[in-house]
Motif scaffolding. Structure first.
Motif, PDB file in Angstrom:
ATOM      1  N   ALA A  14       0.812  -1.210   0.000  1.00 22.10           N
ATOM      2  CA  ALA A  14       0.000   0.000   0.000  1.00 22.10           C
ATOM      3  C   ALA A  14       0.850   1.265   0.000  1.00 22.10           C
ATOM      4  O   ALA A  14       0.472   2.271  -0.620  1.00 22.10           O
ATOM      5  CB  ALA A  14      -0.930   0.000   1.217  1.00 22.10           C
ATOM      6  N   LEU A  15       2.007   1.219   0.669  1.00 25.78           N
ATOM      7  CA  LEU A  15       2.803   2.438   0.833  1.00 25.78           C
ATOM      8  C   LEU A  15       3.905   2.614  -0.216  1.00 25.78           C
ATOM      9  O   LEU A  15       4.309   3.745  -0.486  1.00 25.78           O
ATOM     10  CB  LEU A  15       3.438   2.455   2.226  1.00 25.78           C
ATOM     11  CG  LEU A  15       2.481   2.711   3.392  1.00 25.78           C
ATOM     12  CD1 LEU A  15       3.225   2.685   4.719  1.00 25.78           C
ATOM     13  CD2 LEU A  15       1.779   4.056   3.222  1.00 25.78           C
ATOM     14  N   ILE A  16       4.385   1.514  -0.797  1.00 20.07           N
ATOM     15  CA  ILE A  16       5.463   1.620  -1.782  1.00 20.07           C
ATOM     16  C   ILE A  16       5.115   2.561  -2.936  1.00 20.07           C
ATOM     17  O   ILE A  16       5.927   3.414  -3.328  1.00 20.07           O
ATOM     18  CB  ILE A  16       5.848   0.227  -2.321  1.00 20.07           C
ATOM     19  CG1 ILE A  16       6.826  -0.458  -1.358  1.00 20.07           C
ATOM     20  CG2 ILE A  16       6.490   0.320  -3.695  1.00 20.07           C
ATOM     21  CD1 ILE A  16       8.210   0.168  -1.337  1.00 20.07           C
ATOM     22  N   PRO A  17       3.905   2.447  -3.538  1.00 14.60           N
ATOM     23  CA  PRO A  17       3.605   3.382  -4.641  1.00 14.60           C
ATOM     24  C   PRO A  17       3.556   4.836  -4.195  1.00 14.60           C
ATOM     25  O   PRO A  17       3.818   5.738  -5.004  1.00 14.60           O
ATOM     26  CB  PRO A  17       2.219   2.915  -5.128  1.00 14.60           C
ATOM     27  CG  PRO A  17       2.085   1.514  -4.649  1.00 14.60           C
ATOM     28  CD  PRO A  17       2.815   1.482  -3.348  1.00 14.60           C
ATOM     29  N   MET A  18       3.199   5.085  -2.940  1.00 20.60           N
ATOM     30  CA  MET A  18       3.096   6.447  -2.442  1.00 20.60           C
ATOM     31  C   MET A  18       4.456   7.016  -2.031  1.00 20.60           C
ATOM     32  O   MET A  18       4.754   8.186  -2.280  1.00 20.60           O
ATOM     33  CB  MET A  18       2.146   6.497  -1.244  1.00 20.60           C
ATOM     34  CG  MET A  18       0.725   6.091  -1.578  1.00 20.60           C
ATOM     35  SD  MET A  18      -0.017   7.266  -2.740  1.00 20.60           S
ATOM     36  CE  MET A  18      -1.586   6.456  -3.054  1.00 20.60           C
ATOM     37  N   VAL A  19       5.280   6.181  -1.407  1.00 22.64           N
ATOM     38  CA  VAL A  19       6.576   6.641  -0.912  1.00 22.64           C
ATOM     39  C   VAL A  19       7.651   6.524  -1.996  1.00 22.64           C
ATOM     40  O   VAL A  19       8.356   7.478  -2.306  1.00 22.64           O
ATOM     41  CB  VAL A  19       6.985   5.861   0.349  1.00 22.64           C
ATOM     42  CG1 VAL A  19       8.358   6.289   0.831  1.00 22.64           C
ATOM     43  CG2 VAL A  19       5.946   6.057   1.454  1.00 22.64           C
ATOM     44  N   ASN A  20       7.785   5.324  -2.571  1.00 24.29           N
ATOM     45  CA  ASN A  20       8.706   5.060  -3.691  1.00 24.29           C
ATOM     46  C   ASN A  20      10.115   5.593  -3.417  1.00 24.29           C
ATOM     47  O   ASN A  20      10.541   6.603  -3.999  1.00 24.29           O
ATOM     48  CB  ASN A  20       8.156   5.676  -4.983  1.00 24.29           C
ATOM     49  CG  ASN A  20       8.760   5.036  -6.218  1.00 24.29           C
ATOM     50  OD1 ASN A  20       9.771   4.349  -6.141  1.00 24.29           O
ATOM     51  ND2 ASN A  20       8.137   5.258  -7.353  1.00 24.29           N
ATOM     52  N   PRO A  21      10.863   4.927  -2.553  1.00 24.68           N
ATOM     53  CA  PRO A  21      12.206   5.411  -2.187  1.00 24.68           C
ATOM     54  C   PRO A  21      13.169   5.519  -3.367  1.00 24.68           C
ATOM     55  O   PRO A  21      14.022   6.399  -3.383  1.00 24.68           O
ATOM     56  CB  PRO A  21      12.692   4.361  -1.179  1.00 24.68           C
ATOM     57  CG  PRO A  21      11.460   3.689  -0.690  1.00 24.68           C
ATOM     58  CD  PRO A  21      10.504   3.707  -1.826  1.00 24.68           C
ATOM     59  N   LEU A  22      13.033   4.631  -4.366  1.00 23.71           N
ATOM     60  CA  LEU A  22      13.976   4.640  -5.485  1.00 23.71           C
ATOM     61  C   LEU A  22      13.875   5.923  -6.294  1.00 23.71           C
ATOM     62  O   LEU A  22      14.878   6.590  -6.562  1.00 23.71           O
ATOM     63  CB  LEU A  22      13.737   3.415  -6.376  1.00 23.71           C
ATOM     64  CG  LEU A  22      14.774   3.180  -7.477  1.00 23.71           C
ATOM     65  CD1 LEU A  22      16.167   3.033  -6.878  1.00 23.71           C
ATOM     66  CD2 LEU A  22      14.409   1.959  -8.308  1.00 23.71           C
ATOM     67  N   SER A  23      12.662   6.287  -6.685  1.00 25.14           N
ATOM     68  CA  SER A  23      12.500   7.535  -7.420  1.00 25.14           C
ATOM     69  C   SER A  23      12.732   8.733  -6.504  1.00 25.14           C
ATOM     70  O   SER A  23      13.226   9.782  -6.941  1.00 25.14           O
ATOM     71  CB  SER A  23      11.105   7.618  -8.039  1.00 25.14           C
ATOM     72  OG  SER A  23      10.102   7.658  -7.041  1.00 25.14           O
ATOM     73  N   GLY A  24      12.398   8.564  -5.220  1.00 26.24           N
ATOM     74  CA  GLY A  24      12.634   9.646  -4.270  1.00 26.24           C
ATOM     75  C   GLY A  24      14.103   9.972  -4.128  1.00 26.24           C
ATOM     76  O   GLY A  24      14.463  11.127  -3.849  1.00 26.24           O
ATOM     77  N   SER A  25      14.978   8.978  -4.341  1.00 23.93           N
ATOM     78  CA  SER A  25      16.414   9.231  -4.223  1.00 23.93           C
ATOM     79  C   SER A  25      16.897  10.196  -5.301  1.00 23.93           C
ATOM     80  O   SER A  25      17.830  10.977  -5.068  1.00 23.93           O
ATOM     81  CB  SER A  25      17.192   7.913  -4.313  1.00 23.93           C
ATOM     82  OG  SER A  25      17.041   7.311  -5.597  1.00 23.93           O
ATOM     83  N   ILE A  26      16.272  10.169  -6.469  1.00 27.76           N
ATOM     84  CA  ILE A  26      16.649  11.096  -7.529  1.00 27.76           C
ATOM     85  C   ILE A  26      16.222  12.512  -7.158  1.00 27.76           C
ATOM     86  O   ILE A  26      16.956  13.489  -7.372  1.00 27.76           O
ATOM     87  CB  ILE A  26      16.018  10.682  -8.872  1.00 27.76           C
ATOM     88  CG1 ILE A  26      16.396   9.236  -9.208  1.00 27.76           C
ATOM     89  CG2 ILE A  26      16.475  11.620  -9.976  1.00 27.76           C
ATOM     90  CD1 ILE A  26      17.875   9.021  -9.406  1.00 27.76           C
ATOM     91  N   PHE A  27      15.017  12.633  -6.589  1.00 24.52           N
ATOM     92  CA  PHE A  27      14.576  13.945  -6.122  1.00 24.52           C
ATOM     93  C   PHE A  27      15.464  14.434  -4.969  1.00 24.52           C
ATOM     94  O   PHE A  27      15.764  15.624  -4.864  1.00 24.52           O
ATOM     95  CB  PHE A  27      13.116  13.886  -5.671  1.00 24.52           C
ATOM     96  CG  PHE A  27      12.161  13.583  -6.788  1.00 24.52           C
ATOM     97  CD1 PHE A  27      12.107  14.380  -7.917  1.00 24.52           C
ATOM     98  CD2 PHE A  27      11.304  12.502  -6.711  1.00 24.52           C
ATOM     99  CE1 PHE A  27      11.229  14.110  -8.951  1.00 24.52           C
ATOM    100  CE2 PHE A  27      10.419  12.220  -7.738  1.00 24.52           C
ATOM    101  CZ  PHE A  27      10.382  13.022  -8.864  1.00 24.52           C
ATOM    102  N   PHE A  28      15.861  13.502  -4.114  1.00 23.07           N
ATOM    103  CA  PHE A  28      16.772  13.833  -3.023  1.00 23.07           C
ATOM    104  C   PHE A  28      18.079  14.391  -3.579  1.00 23.07           C
ATOM    105  O   PHE A  28      18.617  15.383  -3.073  1.00 23.07           O
ATOM    106  CB  PHE A  28      17.031  12.581  -2.182  1.00 23.07           C
ATOM    107  CG  PHE A  28      18.068  12.749  -1.111  1.00 23.07           C
ATOM    108  CD1 PHE A  28      17.764  13.376   0.086  1.00 23.07           C
ATOM    109  CD2 PHE A  28      19.359  12.267  -1.290  1.00 23.07           C
ATOM    110  CE1 PHE A  28      18.727  13.533   1.074  1.00 23.07           C
ATOM    111  CE2 PHE A  28      20.321  12.419  -0.312  1.00 23.07           C
ATOM    112  CZ  PHE A  28      19.999  13.056   0.873  1.00 23.07           C
ATOM    113  N   LEU A  29      18.572  13.757  -4.625  1.00 22.69           N
ATOM    114  CA  LEU A  29      19.791  14.226  -5.266  1.00 22.69           C
ATOM    115  C   LEU A  29      19.594  15.614  -5.856  1.00 22.69           C
ATOM    116  O   LEU A  29      20.482  16.465  -5.788  1.00 22.69           O
ATOM    117  CB  LEU A  29      20.207  13.239  -6.360  1.00 22.69           C
ATOM    118  CG  LEU A  29      21.569  13.449  -7.020  1.00 22.69           C
ATOM    119  CD1 LEU A  29      22.685  13.277  -6.019  1.00 22.69           C
ATOM    120  CD2 LEU A  29      21.737  12.493  -8.187  1.00 22.69           C
TER     121      LEU A  29
END
Length: 225
Positions: A14-29
């Motif tokens: 339920a949370l993976i599509p909302m959080v999505n750490p992998l794509s979030g790492s690019i935004f973090f960068l």
């Protein structure tokens, strides 16, 4: 054991599509392009911790907090969308000169945490990783999941596992930059900064649409009287 596993997988799914750490790492960068490796490592750990705390609060007290302040999910989406769009705009506009500040920083320079520690919670944790969508999902899980030991354990461990994933992806986001090179990393940051603006506008529009629908429903109910 079966209830534990089903709850664990249910929360992760339920949370993976909302959080999505992998794509979030690019935004973090993108949002930390002016920082060095040590600063990013510190932020990665803080974002993971804050994400876990925010997920737990949303699960167990989300409904009470929103009701206490009279905040609806749609209002939360509008505010979160504005913040995401603003963060994306700041990230993409910081690359006007084509040079990143982090390239001029030496690895031995002392850390000045007051310049970057405030980013850990806002906007990197809220609303980038745990935004309105994730908070609404967490709130729904907390209100619908039966309160049993197996469910509680599965929920907490799933939240912890998800936040560990956030830490891993964010911690090694700098490696992506090194492998891509300066030009490639600059291009990736610009593209994902623009996408972040689009995501913010999309979240904003979803919240506005919900508020507009509610306004129309209320107006029709009033006229019907």
């Amino acid at each position: 054991m079966q209830h534990f596993l089903s709850t664990f997988l249910y929360v992760i799914a339920a949370l993976i599509p909302m959080v999505n750490p992998l794509s979030g790492s690019i935004f973090f960068l993108s949002l930390t392009s002016d920082l060095g490796p040590r600063e990013r490592a510190w932020l990665a750990a803080r974002v993971a911790i804050y994400s876990f705390i925010l997920i737990e609060i949303s699960v167990y007290a989300g409904v009470f907090i929103l009701n206490f302040f009279g905040i609806s999910i749609d209002v939360l989406r509008v505010a979160g969308g504005l913040v995401l769009a603003s963060a994306g705009w700041k990230a993409i506009s910081s690359f006007g000169g084509g040079e990143k500040k982090s390239e001029s920083r030496g690895s031995d320079e002392p850390l000045e945490k007051e310049h970057f520690e405030q980013r850990a919670f806002f906007p990197l944790t809220l609303p980038l990783m745990v935004g309105p969508g994730a908070m609404s999902v967490c709130t729904a899980i907390g209100t619908t999941l039966p309160t049993t030991f197996a469910n509680t354990l599965g929920l907490n461990l799933a939240s912890a596992a998800l936040c560990i994933g956030i830490w891993v992806c964010f911690r090694y986001a700098g490696q992506i930059s090194k492998r891509l090179g300066a030009a490639g990393a600059d291009a990736i940051v610009k593209v994902f900064s623009f996408i972040l603006i689009c995501i913010g506008i999309q979240v904003l529009w979803a919240g506005f649409s919900g508020l507009w629908t509610e306004l129309a429903r209320t107006s029709l109910a009033f006229l019907a009287k």
